[in-house]
Write a protein that holds these residues in place. Structure first.
Motif, PDB file in Angstrom:
ATOM      1  N   ASP A 189       0.869  -1.172   0.000  1.00 13.84           N
ATOM      2  CA  ASP A 189       0.000   0.000   0.000  1.00 13.84           C
ATOM      3  C   ASP A 189       0.909   1.227   0.000  1.00 13.84           C
ATOM      4  N   GLU A 209       0.316   4.408  -0.182  1.00  8.84           N
ATOM      5  CA  GLU A 209      -0.076   5.526   0.679  1.00  8.84           C
ATOM      6  C   GLU A 209       0.378   5.281   2.117  1.00  8.84           C
ATOM      7  N   VAL A 210       0.249   4.053   2.571  1.00 12.95           N
ATOM      8  CA  VAL A 210       0.720   3.692   3.915  1.00 12.95           C
ATOM      9  C   VAL A 210       2.234   3.828   3.988  1.00 12.95           C
ATOM     10  N   THR A 270       3.501   7.597   3.643  1.00 10.80           N
ATOM     11  CA  THR A 270       3.157   8.377   4.837  1.00 10.80           C
ATOM     12  C   THR A 270       4.067   8.004   6.002  1.00 10.80           C
ATOM     13  N   PHE A 330      -8.138  10.818   8.806  1.00  6.52           N
ATOM     14  CA  PHE A 330      -7.692   9.580   8.184  1.00  6.52           C
ATOM     15  C   PHE A 330      -8.481   8.417   8.790  1.00  6.52           C
ATOM     16  N   SER A 331      -8.666   7.367   8.013  1.00 10.63           N
ATOM     17  CA  SER A 331      -9.417   6.215   8.518  1.00 10.63           C
ATOM     18  C   SER A 331      -8.653   5.540   9.648  1.00 10.63           C
ATOM     19  N   GLU A 354      -8.184   2.319  10.080  1.00 11.59           N
ATOM     20  CA  GLU A 354      -7.324   1.260   9.555  1.00 11.59           C
ATOM     21  C   GLU A 354      -6.012   1.844   9.017  1.00 11.59           C
ATOM     22  N   PHE A 355      -6.121   2.891   8.213  1.00 14.03           N
ATOM     23  CA  PHE A 355      -4.930   3.532   7.656  1.00 14.03           C
ATOM     24  C   PHE A 355      -4.041   4.065   8.771  1.00 14.03           C
ATOM     25  N   THR A 356      -4.644   4.738   9.732  1.00 15.15           N
ATOM     26  CA  THR A 356      -3.902   5.310  10.850  1.00 15.15           C
ATOM     27  C   THR A 356      -3.149   4.236  11.617  1.00 15.15           C
ATOM     28  N   ARG A 416      -2.170   1.261  10.612  1.00 16.32           N
ATOM     29  CA  ARG A 416      -1.098   0.645   9.824  1.00 16.32           C
ATOM     30  C   ARG A 416       0.136   1.551   9.777  1.00 16.32           C
ATOM     31  N   VAL A 417      -0.064   2.838   9.567  1.00 16.79           N
ATOM     32  CA  VAL A 417       1.060   3.767   9.547  1.00 16.79           C
ATOM     33  C   VAL A 417       1.679   3.876  10.934  1.00 16.79           C
ATOM     34  N   GLU A 449       5.339  -3.421   3.667  1.00 20.90           N
ATOM     35  CA  GLU A 449       5.559  -1.989   3.905  1.00 20.90           C
ATOM     36  C   GLU A 449       6.680  -1.766   4.918  1.00 20.90           C
TER      37      GLU A 449
END
Length: 204
Positions: free
Chosen positions: A53, A55-56, A59, A92-93, A95-97, A99-100, A121
């Motif tokens: 991903d 974007e992940v 970021t 930010f969602s 899930e996204f938050t 993971r990052v 990642e």
């Protein structure tokens, strides 16, 4: 994703926390903001060998050292918390938050680069982080540090190349492209040191 906005936030945060320049007086040319930008660029260069991903990954690369500063806490954990607050403020969602957050939290543990349980990642982030300030930049690092010392000459440069030399004994990379770049950096350092020894008539 507005990566330029993220980079600007990281720069401002590091300025506020006095985290941009190295605290080592011989290494105050090291800039954590520029390092973060380069790790982001390294991720863009090497990501093609693994599905991930982007974007992940991008970021996390931008924010991975945002926790650097005057505080003596774990910078990876501090940085993850700073990102979490940024993510909340930018909707930010979850899930996204998360993971990052996990990537930032674990980016200092280089042993995870060859852990089969590590996400693609995380592997790429670790590779990118390690690729920066090696090879040509590793040589520049050592010589800039040497230049801050008094009464040094060309012969001292050979002894000063400690950071640049350490890459010769390391084999961190996992993905094919990162391995290729790493080997190129090692060869550059090896050739530079050999040529310097010859120019100084130090070869055996």
């Amino acid at each position: 994703m507005n990566y330029d906005l993220m980079l600007e936030f990281v720069k401002e945060k590091l300025e506020v926390t006095d985290g941009i320049a190295s605290k080592n007086p011989l290494h105050n040319f090291r800039n954590r903001y520029y390092h973060s930008k380069r790790v982001y660029e390294w991720c863009k260069r090497i990501h093609t060998d693994l599905e991930c991903d982007l974007e992940v990954l991008y970021t996390a690369a931008i924010f991975h050292d945002v926790g650097r500063g005057s505080l003596k806490e774990n910078h990876a954990h501090v940085g993850a918390l700073i990102f979490k607050e940024y993510a909340k403020n930018h909707n930010f969602s979850e899930e996204f938050t998360n993971r990052v957050y996990d990537l930032i939290e674990h980016h200092s543990d280089k042993n995870q680069i060859k852990d089969k349980n590590s996400s693609n990642e995380l592997v790429l982030l670790l590779e990118a982080d390690l690729l920066d300030e090696e090879g040509a930049l590793g040589i520049v690092w050592d010589l800039m540090a040497l230049g801050k010392m008094e009464n040094k000459d060309y012969y001292d440069a050979m002894e000063a190349l400690k950071h640049a030399k350490h890459i010769l004994k390391q084999d961190y990379m996992v993905t094919p492209l990162a391995k290729e770049i790493w080997e190129h950096k090692k060869e550059l350092v090896r050739v530079f040191i050999d040529d310097l020894a010859k120019d100084l008539f130090l070869e055996e």
